[in-house]
Scaffold this active site. Sequence first.
Site, PDB file in Angstrom:
ATOM      1  N   TYR A   1       0.796  -1.227   0.000  1.00 28.08           N
ATOM      2  CA  TYR A   1       0.000   0.000   0.000  1.00 28.08           C
ATOM      3  C   TYR A   1       0.832   1.281   0.000  1.00 28.08           C
ATOM      4  CZ  TYR A   1      -3.846  -3.174   0.995  1.00 28.08           C
ATOM      5  OH  TYR A   1      -4.756  -4.190   0.913  1.00 28.08           O
TER       6      TYR A   1
ATOM      7  N   HIS B   1      -7.743   0.829   2.053  1.00 25.88           N
ATOM      8  CA  HIS B   1      -7.484  -0.544   2.458  1.00 25.88           C
ATOM      9  C   HIS B   1      -6.329  -0.717   3.444  1.00 25.88           C
ATOM     10  CE1 HIS B   1      -7.806  -4.805   2.164  1.00 25.88           C
ATOM     11  NE2 HIS B   1      -8.334  -4.846   0.951  1.00 25.88           N
TER      12      HIS B   1
ATOM     13  N   PRO C   1     -11.582  -0.590  -2.293  1.00 30.65           N
ATOM     14  CA  PRO C   1     -12.782  -1.341  -2.662  1.00 30.65           C
ATOM     15  C   PRO C   1     -14.040  -0.504  -2.411  1.00 30.65           C
ATOM     16  CG  PRO C   1     -11.388  -2.558  -1.090  1.00 30.65           C
ATOM     17  CD  PRO C   1     -10.943  -1.127  -1.089  1.00 30.65           C
TER      18      PRO C   1
ATOM     19  N   SER D   1     -10.494 -12.502  -4.163  1.00 35.14           N
ATOM     20  CA  SER D   1     -10.719 -12.528  -2.720  1.00 35.14           C
ATOM     21  C   SER D   1     -12.153 -12.939  -2.443  1.00 35.14           C
ATOM     22  CB  SER D   1     -10.460 -11.145  -2.103  1.00 35.14           C
ATOM     23  OG  SER D   1     -10.626 -11.185  -0.701  1.00 35.14           O
TER      24      SER D   1
END
Length: 657
Positions: free
Chosen positions: A100, A356, A113, A589
């Site tokens: 990240y 995230h 997301p 995922s």
Amino acid sequence: MEEILKKGNLPYKEEGGETKLFSLATKLPKLPVPPLEQTLAKYEKTMRPLLNEKEREKLKQLIENFGGPGGLGPRLQLYLLDQQQKLDNWAYDYWLKDMYLGNPAALPVNSNPGMVFPPRKFTTVLDVARFTARLIEAALDYKTILDRRALPIERTPRDPIQPLCMSQYYRVLGSCRIPGIKVDTQYLPETQMINSQTAEHVIVLCRNVFYCVPVQAVDRGRLNEDEICSQLLYILDDAPYLSNTVPVGLLTGWKRPLWAEMREILIRDGRNLRNLDLIEKSLLVVCLDEPLPISFNSRFPKGSKGHTAGSRDETNLALQMLHGGGTKYNSANRWFDKTLQLIISGDGACGLCYEHSPAEGIALIQMVEKMLKDINSLPTSNEVPSSSTSHLPQPERLEWSLESDEHKKIEEAGVFLDNLLKDLDFCVYRFTGYGKDFIKSCKVSPDAYIQLALQLTYYKLHGKLTATYESASTRRFLYGRVDCIRSASPEALEWVMAMAQPKEDDELGSKKVTFHLVSDEVKLQLWNKVIAQQTSEMLSNITGQGIDIHLLGLREAAKETSPTAAHQLPEIFTDHSYQLANKFLLSTSQVATSSDSFMGYGPVDPDGYGASYNPKSDSIVFCLSAFWSSELTSTSKFATALEESLNLMQALLSKRK
């Protein structure tokens, strides 16, 4: 991903008149450093389906040179073992930067997301304000649970005695990502004393205008639902009458270094500095949106079965949560750096967008589903807030001090974001042929089953397998996050090749006979083999024996221990095979929910797919993503091939049953 089975209370005790946490987290084991030989052997095996014979032989030689007695690997392994002794979690900072904070890509599409909640029915602006007020109040209730350390400890279903690390839950509310020129940082609020009363505020965005709403004060406590509702009604009335609003929120959708440079300019002005401080330290951000038009997603005119808001389909709803729709619609009505953005649209669409880096989806989903459950248990209220709320000061509208050059930068950020969003090929696909009930009746894990369906689908479309990412929770360990389940195994390749064999036709007299090159019996044998491999890979990862985090640690250890400033890496990390191993053209995922909500995200490679899935009893919700600019990918073709794969698998396993 592991499902949650058991929960128990997190204990705390009083010491010396002061309430202190007595946390099971401190009793969790540390993340292990797997044996070097084990990781290298697994790495060689997992790369076999992705390399040709010459590349495989070269990789074997690189592994031997790196891991042998005279190689650098054993020395780097000792370095990691020493770090493991010194640190609470030896891999956490390596992983966070690599995954990240060190990634310069824009957050929308590439990282954040979006989640769609079951739509509401709003008939008046009061309905919007009332529902939003209840969401905020539910978030405050949840924050109280966190401050009391009363959040139940989750435990693994495979070993109900085994507690899982809960630290991610305490990083969702109040945190924020801060852009950096080279590396981003995180604002994480300090842990409050148990049962302490702290000041809290939320930021409400409406028509691209920022408002600060204090919802809890040390001296007068929390606002109640009516009081929060009245503040929101003021905002919903005030924002539409403002002209020449500055879409500062677009900056958070820019590439991270460019946004970081702009932020450095903004904070030179005291007013801007205060605005940013209020936004970044807010409990959460609320985005009061305008609906996206139906035509926004005209590429999928038929839509998907499932949620609708007016005539808008699920793909349209998901895009609103993912990125807002661009500068023409709601993308300036966002602060993409904020961990939690709750999104409420006037037509009843609602959901969230989340940054995230502080936590995985499970922490966020558990929180919002509790919030929604609490709200749904309340009686419907169409009452206007009472006059007793008139004593409250009006929400503070945040004004920005900007020069002409800064306005141009915001325009540049908007153009960049619009182009990024136009390139996103996204589709919500509900497979209704069957769900996890059928899969479990076949004595198979739904997660393993769907992963292999995705492998078969990719192979049918591209004639090969690709490096596949699936997150595997390592929360058995202190501050554990995720490692990578690699589904593209040699066993998977053998099985998909058998399943994808075309039928051959032969003429016998006047009859046309169709037969398979590989019998169903052989396919079932290969199926049993690949399921065993997939299950083993999952267990290996959740018990801290995955290869990706270990290889990342060895790579970073090589940089940290390099005698020269050049940080020359061992060839095993510069070879084409390592680049291919980390080129995840299939990023997947399992994002399971108890409600009929679902979550999706964008691809991580220009020629790749994103594929989240949410198995229900009799259906599976997929969120598929790719880029229109790629000549290799198409979500509509992927969805069609995925349906074929799932039907083929059902037919095969039904014969076994």
